[in-house]
Write a protein that holds these residues in place. Structure first.
Motif, PDB file in Angstrom:
ATOM      1  N   LYS A  49      83.514  28.449  -9.293  1.00 10.63           N
ATOM      2  CA  LYS A  49      84.447  27.924 -10.341  1.00 10.63           C
ATOM      3  C   LYS A  49      85.832  28.565  -9.991  1.00 10.63           C
ATOM      4  O   LYS A  49      86.026  29.889  -9.571  1.00 10.63           O
ATOM      5  N   LYS A  50      86.942  27.807 -10.227  1.00  8.76           N
ATOM      6  CA  LYS A  50      88.279  28.327  -9.909  1.00  8.76           C
ATOM      7  C   LYS A  50      88.563  29.579 -11.254  1.00  8.76           C
ATOM      8  O   LYS A  50      89.047  29.363 -12.459  1.00  8.76           O
TER       9      LYS A  50
ATOM     10  N   PRO B 121      72.759  25.782  -6.318  1.00 13.68           N
ATOM     11  CA  PRO B 121      72.597  24.433  -6.969  1.00 13.68           C
ATOM     12  C   PRO B 121      73.970  23.874  -7.120  1.00 13.68           C
ATOM     13  O   PRO B 121      75.006  24.084  -6.743  1.00 13.68           O
ATOM     14  N   PRO B 122      73.715  22.235  -7.118  1.00 18.03           N
ATOM     15  CA  PRO B 122      74.674  21.350  -7.004  1.00 18.03           C
ATOM     16  C   PRO B 122      75.993  21.667  -7.664  1.00 18.03           C
ATOM     17  O   PRO B 122      77.235  21.162  -7.179  1.00 18.03           O
ATOM     18  N   ASP B 123      75.960  22.424  -8.747  1.00 21.03           N
ATOM     19  CA  ASP B 123      77.177  22.130  -9.674  1.00 21.03           C
ATOM     20  C   ASP B 123      77.791  23.750  -9.355  1.00 21.03           C
ATOM     21  O   ASP B 123      78.579  24.133 -10.243  1.00 21.03           O
ATOM     22  N   SER B 124      77.612  24.264  -8.383  1.00 21.81           N
ATOM     23  CA  SER B 124      77.934  25.614  -8.136  1.00 21.81           C
ATOM     24  C   SER B 124      79.426  25.834  -8.128  1.00 21.81           C
ATOM     25  O   SER B 124      80.071  26.721  -8.520  1.00 21.81           O
ATOM     26  N   LEU B 125      80.354  24.864  -7.849  1.00 16.87           N
ATOM     27  CA  LEU B 125      81.669  24.730  -7.822  1.00 16.87           C
ATOM     28  C   LEU B 125      82.387  25.015  -9.296  1.00 16.87           C
ATOM     29  O   LEU B 125      83.419  25.124  -9.474  1.00 16.87           O
ATOM     30  N   ASN B 126      81.264  24.912 -10.161  1.00 16.75           N
ATOM     31  CA  ASN B 126      81.741  25.032 -11.430  1.00 16.75           C
ATOM     32  C   ASN B 126      81.131  26.399 -12.273  1.00 16.75           C
ATOM     33  O   ASN B 126      81.049  26.459 -13.241  1.00 16.75           O
ATOM     34  N   PHE B 127      80.832  27.169 -11.496  1.00 12.62           N
ATOM     35  CA  PHE B 127      79.843  28.499 -11.842  1.00 12.62           C
ATOM     36  C   PHE B 127      80.817  29.483 -11.823  1.00 12.62           C
ATOM     37  O   PHE B 127      81.457  30.027 -10.953  1.00 12.62           O
ATOM     38  N   THR B 128      80.806  30.342 -13.206  1.00  8.78           N
ATOM     39  CA  THR B 128      81.318  31.840 -13.168  1.00  8.78           C
ATOM     40  C   THR B 128      80.097  32.489 -13.109  1.00  8.78           C
ATOM     41  O   THR B 128      78.887  32.518 -13.014  1.00  8.78           O
TER      42      THR B 128
ATOM     43  N   ASP C 170      77.581  31.770 -15.757  1.00  6.68           N
ATOM     44  CA  ASP C 170      76.533  30.798 -15.282  1.00  6.68           C
ATOM     45  C   ASP C 170      75.550  31.308 -14.261  1.00  6.68           C
ATOM     46  O   ASP C 170      74.256  31.114 -14.380  1.00  6.68           O
TER      47      ASP C 170
ATOM     48  N   LEU D  98      71.428  31.326 -14.517  1.00  9.31           N
ATOM     49  CA  LEU D  98      70.775  30.810 -13.778  1.00  9.31           C
ATOM     50  C   LEU D  98      69.633  31.742 -13.303  1.00  9.31           C
ATOM     51  O   LEU D  98      68.335  31.615 -13.161  1.00  9.31           O
TER      52      LEU D  98
ATOM     53  N   LYS E 179      66.024  30.487 -11.628  1.00  4.50           N
ATOM     54  CA  LYS E 179      66.114  29.185 -10.664  1.00  4.50           C
ATOM     55  C   LYS E 179      66.668  29.527  -9.344  1.00  4.50           C
ATOM     56  O   LYS E 179      66.943  28.789  -8.453  1.00  4.50           O
TER      57      LYS E 179
ATOM     58  N   GLY F  62      75.497  20.846 -14.052  1.00  6.37           N
ATOM     59  CA  GLY F  62      74.726  20.529 -12.854  1.00  6.37           C
ATOM     60  C   GLY F  62      73.459  19.954 -13.458  1.00  6.37           C
ATOM     61  O   GLY F  62      73.211  19.097 -14.263  1.00  6.37           O
TER      62      GLY F  62
ATOM     63  N   THR G  84      74.726  15.527 -10.894  1.00  4.22           N
ATOM     64  CA  THR G  84      74.578  16.981 -10.983  1.00  4.22           C
ATOM     65  C   THR G  84      75.572  17.654 -10.485  1.00  4.22           C
ATOM     66  O   THR G  84      75.862  19.022 -10.573  1.00  4.22           O
TER      67      THR G  84
ATOM     68  N   SER H 225      82.172  19.154 -10.818  1.00  3.32           N
ATOM     69  CA  SER H 225      82.425  19.957  -9.691  1.00  3.32           C
ATOM     70  C   SER H 225      82.880  19.179  -8.385  1.00  3.32           C
ATOM     71  O   SER H 225      83.118  19.650  -7.228  1.00  3.32           O
TER      72      SER H 225
END
Lengths: 475, 292
Positions: free
Chosen positions: A233-234, A287-294, A297, A301, A306, B129, B147, B151
Motif C-alpha cells: 500500500k502507498k 495474496p492478491p490484495d497485497s498492493l493494499n497491505f500495510t 495487514d 495475515l 496465511k 483481498g 480479490t 488494489s
C-alpha cells in the motif's frame, strides 16, 4: 487544669510532629527503590526531581506495545518523583500530525515526544527540539551511572544526534528480519517435496533466490496459503520494506554513510533497478490484495497462518507470538535477512524521545527519559513489548529466551548506517519512494521510469543538495 | 417603519461578525498563506511573500496536481450520475408503493448518518483481498478481480465510487422522494386520461418537475464527491501509485506530510475556485430548469 491542658497539647503536638517526620522519612524510604538512589556521587532521583515535584509532563507517541509499556510503568516514576506523567497514544500518522501542529504552532502541549527518528533533521532545523547537552552535562539532572555511548547500541547516535549535537535518546531500536513458518519448514513431507523440486534443502532462506523459491513453493491459493507478502500500500510501510531490498542488492537512496548528510542519488542505479524488479516479482507469490497491505495487514495475515514467510519488524513479533491473538504462536522461526549482492543488510528503524523547545517542563521530561532508560526499566519494557536500545537488556535470561532476540540483535550488526536518513527532507523523500514504488508495483510505470522519477523528485526536494548520479529519462 | 429597518442590520451585526471571524478570517488567512513560501520542512522557507509563484507552480509545473483534479472530476461523475439515476428510480418506486415507503424510508437515512471514516473502515474489512467477507465470496462465485478490488489501478476509482454510492445513494433517494411527494397529482391524472402511458407521463411530467431537486442534490453531491477524503484515504491511501489520489489527498500530502503550507494553501484556493465555478454553472442550470 489549664496548665494540664497546655502540657497535654504540647506533648500531643510534639508527638504529632515526630510522627509526621517519621512517616515522611519512612514514606521516602518506601518510594525510593534501590534503583532510584544511585549511590555514585550522591545522585538520586528523588533529590534530582525535588524542584519539579508537582509538575506534569505530557508525552505523546504511537499507540503500540512499547508505549503501552511506558504507560504501565509510569506510576513508579510518579511515586518516586512526585512528577505526574500524562501519556497520549495515537495511531502513527495521527502522532505525526499532532506533533507537527503542536510544534509548528508553538502551543507547547507536549513536554516529551516519541517520534520516528528520521523526522529529527526537520524538527532541528525548525528549532523545535531542545539540545540535550544542557541536561546531560547538568550534574543535578544527569544520572552519572548512565553513559549513553557505553550503555546503548551505537545506532543511538543516528537516532539522537543531528549536526553534531544531541537532541534525543532512542526509545526503541527496531530491525526487520525474516519471519517463517517453522512448522511448515520442518515438515518432513514439505522438505522432501521441496528438495525434489529445487535441489536443495528447505530451510530459512539465505539468499534472495532461496527466498523467492520458498515463496513460490508455498504459494497454494486453493489452500489459503501464500508464499510471502508485500506491504504494497502507498504507506510508510512500503517505503521501509523496500529499503531492505534496495540496500541488500547494492542500491541506495543517497550514497552517504552519515544519515544527516546528503549524498549522490542512487535510487535509479542499475542495482536499484535490479532490487525493484526482484521486489515486484514477489507479488506473484503474495495474496492478491497485497498492493493494499500495510504492516498491520501483514501482521494479521501472518497471525492467521496465511503466509509462509515475510520480512517484518521486531515490535510486531510480540503480537505474532501471543497465543491469544495468533494461530501461529510457537510455530514461527526467525532468521537473518537473505543475502544480496551487497551482503546481508537489515532495515533498521525506531523512535526516539525528544524534548520540544516549547516544553513547559523540559527538566522533568529529561529525568523521565533517563529513568526509562535504566537497566531494570528497559528489561521491564522489553518484556511488555519493547525493543530496547540498551545492550544489557539482551543479557537478561527472560529476554534471551524470546525466540527472536538473537536475530533482532544480530541484525543490528548488519545494517547500513544511512538507510533511514535524518536530513530535513527525509519524510518527503520517503513519500516520493512510496509513490514511485507503488506506481511500479501497480504496473503504472516501468521500473526504470519510476525510479528515474523518484531520483528527479529527490533532487528537486533537496534543492540539488543531493545530486543526480545516474542519467534519467525526462521528467 | 424606518426605525424598524434601522434595527435590522444592527441586530444582524454580531452574527455577521461571528461568521466573518469563523469563516472569512481563516479563508483570508489561507489566501495570504498561498502567497508565501511557508514550509515547516525547510528552514529557508519561513513565510516569505512570493506572489503568485505557488499558483504558477501548481498550474504549470505540477502534473500530479492537475491529474488529481482530473481524477476528482472523474470520481465526481462516477458518484453523482449513478446516485442520481438510481435515486430517481427508487424515489419513484417508493412513491408508488406506500408500504415500501413506510418500511424503507427510515432505513434510507442510516448510511448517510454514519461518519465517512467508519464507512471506509467497514468497507475496507469487507473488501480486504480474499480475506474480506465480500471479496472472498465474490471470488468464490468467479467474479474477476474480486480479490484485488482496492488494489487494481483500473478498478480502484469504481470501487471507491461504489462505497460512496452505498453511503449516499439512499440519501439522494430520500431527497428526491420528498420532492416527488410534493408534486401535484392532477397533471399526471390528466395525462393518463389523455391516454399517456405510465412511462410517458413519468418522462414528460414527473421528471421535469423533479429537475430542480435533481440538480440541487447533484450539485451538493458533486461538491461533496469532489472533496472526498476520508473514505479514499482509509480504503486505498490514494494508491496504488496515484490511481486514486484525489486532489484532497494530494493537498493533504503536500500540507501535512510535506509540511508545505504555502503551496498547500494555494492548491486549496485553486480547488475552491474550481468548485465555485462548477457550482455556479450547476446553479444556473438549476434556476433555468426551475423557470421552465
Amino acid at each position: 487544669m489549664s496548665r494540664k491542658i497546655v502540657v497535654i497539647l504540647t506533648v500531643a503536638i510534639l508527638v504529632a510532629i515526630a510522627l509526621v517526620w517519621f512517616v515522611s522519612r519512612g514514606g521516602r524510604a518506601i518510594n525510593e527503590t534501590p534503583s532510584d538512589s544511585a549511590p555514585q556521587q550522591g545522585w538520586n532521583l528523588p533529590n534530582a526531581a525535588r524542584p519539579y515535584k508537582g509538575a506534569t509532563i505530557r508525552l505523546i507517541g504511537e499507540d503500540y506495545p512499547p508505549l503501552q509499556a511506558i504507560d504501565k510503568m509510569k506510576p513508579d516514576f510518579e511515586r518516586a518523583t512526585g512528577i505526574k506523567v500524562e501519556i497520549e497514544r495515537y495511531e502513527a500518522e495521527a502522532v505525526l500530525q499532532k506533533v507537527g501542529f503542536d510544534l509548528n504552532s508553538k502551543t507547547g502541549r507536549y513536554d516529551l515526544i516519541i517520534q520516528i527518528y528520521f523526522d529529527m533533521g526537520r524538527m532541528v532545523t525548525q528549532n523545535q527540539l531542545h539540545p540535550l547537552a544542557d541536561y546531560l552535562e547538568n550534574p543535578k539532572l544527569h544520572d552519572p551511572s548512565f553513559d549513553p555511548d557505553r550503555d546503548l547500541f551505537p545506532v543511538w547516535r543516528s537516532m539522537g544526534w543531528y549536526g553534531g549535537k544531541q537532541y534525543g535518546y532512542p526509545m526503541m531500536v527496531l530491525t526487520m528480519y525474516t519471519w517463517y513458518r517453522r512448522d511448515l519448514f520442518d515438515d518432513p513431507q514439505e522438505k522432501a517435496t521441496f528438495k525434489n523440486k529445487y535441489g536443495y534443502d528447505l530451510g530459512p532462506p539465505e539468499t534472495w533466490k532461496q527466498y523467492r523459491d520458498i515463496a513460490e513453493f508455498f504459494t497454494r491459493p486453493n489452500q489459503g496459503l501464500y508464499g510471502t507478502l508485500v506491504q504494497g500500500k502507498k504507506h510508510i510501510a512500503l517505503w521501509q520494506e523496500y529499503l531492505n531490498f534496495l540496500y541488500s542488492f547494492g542500491g541506495s537512496v543517497m550514497d552517504t554513510k552519515d544519515p544527516s548528510t546528503y549524498g549522490p542519488i542512487g535510487i535509479n542505479s542499475p542495482e536499484a533497478v535490479k532490487a525493484t524488479e526482484y521486489y515486484k516479482s514477489l507479488l506473484k507469490y503474495s495474496p492478491p490484495d497485497s498492493l493494499n497491505f500495510t504492516w498491520d495487514d501483514a501482521l494479521a495475515l501472518m497471525q492467521q497462518g496465511k503466509v509462509a514467510e515475510c520480512l517484518m519488524w521486531t515490535d510486531s513479533t510480540y503480537a505474532l507470538e501471543d497465543p491469544k491473538q495468533s494461530k501461529v504462536a510457537g510455530k514461527m522461526g526467525y532468521a537473518m535477512m537473505p543475502k544480496g549482492d551487497a551482503g546481508i543488510v537489515h532495515q533498521i528503524g525506531g523512535q526516539s524521545y525528544y524534548i520540544p523547545t516549547t516544553s513547559k517542563n523540559p527538566e522533568a521530561a529529561y529525568l523521565f527519559i533517563e529513568w526509562m532508560l535504566r537497566p531494570e526499566n528497559q528489561i521491564r519494557q522489553q518484556k511488555l513489548g519493547g525493543a530496547s536500545p540498551r545492550k544489557a537488556t539482551y543479557q537478561d535470561p527472560d529476554v534471551v529466551r524470546l525466540p527472536w532476540t538473537s536475530v533482532s540483535i544480530n541484525a543490528l550488526e548488519h545494517t547500513h548506517p544511512a538507510m533511514l536518513y535524518t536530513v530535513p527532507e527525509s519524510m518527503q523523500i520517503g513519500e516520493t519512494i512510496e509513490l514511485a514504488i507503488s506506481d511500479v508495483l501497480a504496473d503504472r510505470k516501468p521500473v526504470k521510469e519510476g525510479l528515474d522519477w523518484a531520483a528527479v523528485q529527490i533532487n528537486k526536494l533537496t534543492n540539488g543538495k543531493a545530486a543526480l548520479r545516474y542519467p534519467t529519462s525526462a521528467h | 417603519m424606518l426605525r424598524h429597518n434601522y434595527w435590522k442590520p444592527t441586530m444582524l451585526t454580531p452574527v455577521l461578525a461571528f461568521l466573518a471571524l469563523i469563516f472569512l478570517g481563516p479563508f483570508l488567512y489561507m489566501v495570504w498563506l498561498s502567497l508565501t513560501d511557508l514550509s515547516f520542512a525547510s528552514a529557508e522557507h519561513n513565510g516569505n511573500f512570493i506572489g503568485l509563484s505557488n499558483y504558477v507552480r501548481a498550474l504549470w509545473g505540477d502534473g500530479i496536481f492537475l491529474a488529481s483534479i482530473g481524477r476528482s472530476a472523474l470520481f465526481t461523475v462516477l458518484c453523482v450520475l449513478p446516485q442520481a439515476v438510481v435515486g430517481i428510480a427508487l424515489a419513484e418506486f417508493l412513491h408508488s408503493s406506500p408500504f415500501s415507503h413506510k418500511i424503507l424510508s427510515p432505513l434510507l437515512a442510516v448510511p448517510a448518518l454514519l461518519p465517512s471514516v467508519i464507512v471506509g473502515l467497514y468497507w475496507r474489512i469487507l473488501l480486504q483481498g480474499e480475506f474480506g467477507l465480500l471479496s472472498h465470496y465474490a471470488s468464490k462465485i468467479g467474479l474477476p478481480f474480486a480479490t484485488g478490488i482496492l488494489s487494481n489501478p483500473r478498478l480502484v476509482l469504481l470501487s471507491v465510487a461504489m462505497v460512496d454510492f452505498w453511503q449516499w445513494a439512499p440519501f439522494v433517494t430520500l431527497v428526491l422522494l420528498a420532492a416527488r411527494s410534493s408534486q401535484k397529482r392532477a397533471p399526471l391524472e390528466a395525462a393518463w386520461l389523455d391516454g399517456a402511458s405510465q412511462l410517458r407521463s413519468f418522462f414528460d411530467i414527473t421528471l421535469p418537475g423533479l429537475l430542480p431537486a435533481i440538480l440541487a442534490i447533484s450539485v451538493i453531491r458533486a461538491i461533496d464527491s469532489f472533496k472526498e477524503f476520508d473514505k479514499v484515504f482509509i480504503l486505498t491511501g490514494g494508491g496504488p501509485g496515484t490511481a486514486s489520489e484525489f486532489s484532497s489527498v494530494y493537498i493533504w500530502r503536500q500540507a501535512f506530510r510535506n509540511w508545505e503550507f504555502g503551496y498547500g494553501a494555494a492548491l486549496c484556493v485553486l480547488v475552491y475556485l474550481f468548485i465555485y465555478l462548477v457550482t455556479q454553472i450547476g446553479l444556473k442550470w438549476s434556476h433555468l430548469a426551475e423557470s421552465q
